[in-house]
Design a protein around this motif. Structure first.
Motif, short mmCIF file in Angstrom:
data_model
loop_
_atom_site.label_atom_id
_atom_site.label_comp_id
_atom_site.label_asym_id
_atom_site.label_seq_id
_atom_site.Cartn_x
_atom_site.Cartn_y
_atom_site.Cartn_z
N GLY A 89 13.58 95.18 33.86
CA GLY A 89 13.60 95.82 35.17
C GLY A 89 15.01 96.00 35.67
O GLY A 89 15.98 95.46 35.12
N ILE A 90 15.12 96.79 36.74
CA ILE A 90 16.39 97.04 37.40
C ILE A 90 16.18 96.76 38.88
O ILE A 90 15.21 97.22 39.48
N SER A 95 21.40 95.05 39.10
CA SER A 95 21.07 94.00 38.13
C SER A 95 20.04 94.56 37.16
O SER A 95 19.03 95.11 37.57
N VAL A 96 20.32 94.39 35.87
CA VAL A 96 19.43 94.90 34.83
C VAL A 96 18.95 93.71 33.99
O VAL A 96 19.76 92.93 33.49
N VAL A 137 18.57 102.05 31.61
CA VAL A 137 19.27 102.79 32.66
C VAL A 137 19.01 104.29 32.51
O VAL A 137 18.78 104.98 33.51
N ALA A 138 19.02 104.79 31.29
CA ALA A 138 18.72 106.21 31.07
C ALA A 138 17.31 106.55 31.56
O ALA A 138 17.12 107.58 32.22
N ASN A 192 23.25 110.37 27.22
CA ASN A 192 24.10 110.62 28.38
C ASN A 192 24.59 109.35 29.05
O ASN A 192 25.32 109.41 30.03
N VAL A 193 24.19 108.20 28.53
CA VAL A 193 24.64 106.92 29.08
C VAL A 193 25.54 106.26 28.05
O VAL A 193 25.14 106.02 26.91
N GLU A 194 26.78 105.97 28.47
CA GLU A 194 27.79 105.45 27.54
C GLU A 194 28.37 104.15 28.10
O GLU A 194 28.61 104.04 29.30
#
Length: 96
Positions: free
Chosen positions: A36-37, A45-46, A65-66, A75-77
């Motif tokens: 969860g986030i 917080s992840v 996150v993506a 797209n997430v780096e």
């Protein structure tokens, strides 16, 4: 038994925390019971189920996150924090 769906905030709430250069700071908890986030006082917080072995937890964070931002995982780096709980990510569609 099926894994429960991750608890994710609305994408707009996460997008509001991305800076003008497309960066998002997160704090990671690997090996959590549920993914969860959460957003608390402007901090992200992840929690991921993956253990911090061979980059598995980091890969799980990027994918989660993506999903939460409704963008492609490519797209997430990761910019900083490969072996740290504090990570800095770049979200490509939001970078200038």
């Amino acid at each position: 038994m099926a894994r429960p769906r991750a608890d994710l905030p609305p994408a707009a709430m996460l997008r509001a925390l991305i800076d003008a250069e497309g960066r998002l700071a997160v704090r990671v908890t690997p090996g959590a019971r549920a993914e969860g986030i959460a957003i608390d006082d402007g901090r992200v917080s992840v929690k991921v189920r993956a253990r911090p072995e061979d980059g598995k937890a980091t890969a799980a964070v990027l994918a989660l996150v993506a999903t939460a931002l409704e963008v492609a995982p490519s797209n997430v780096e990761l910019l900083r924090g490969a072996t740290s709980r504090e990570k800095l990510l770049r979200i490509a569609p939001f970078a200038d």
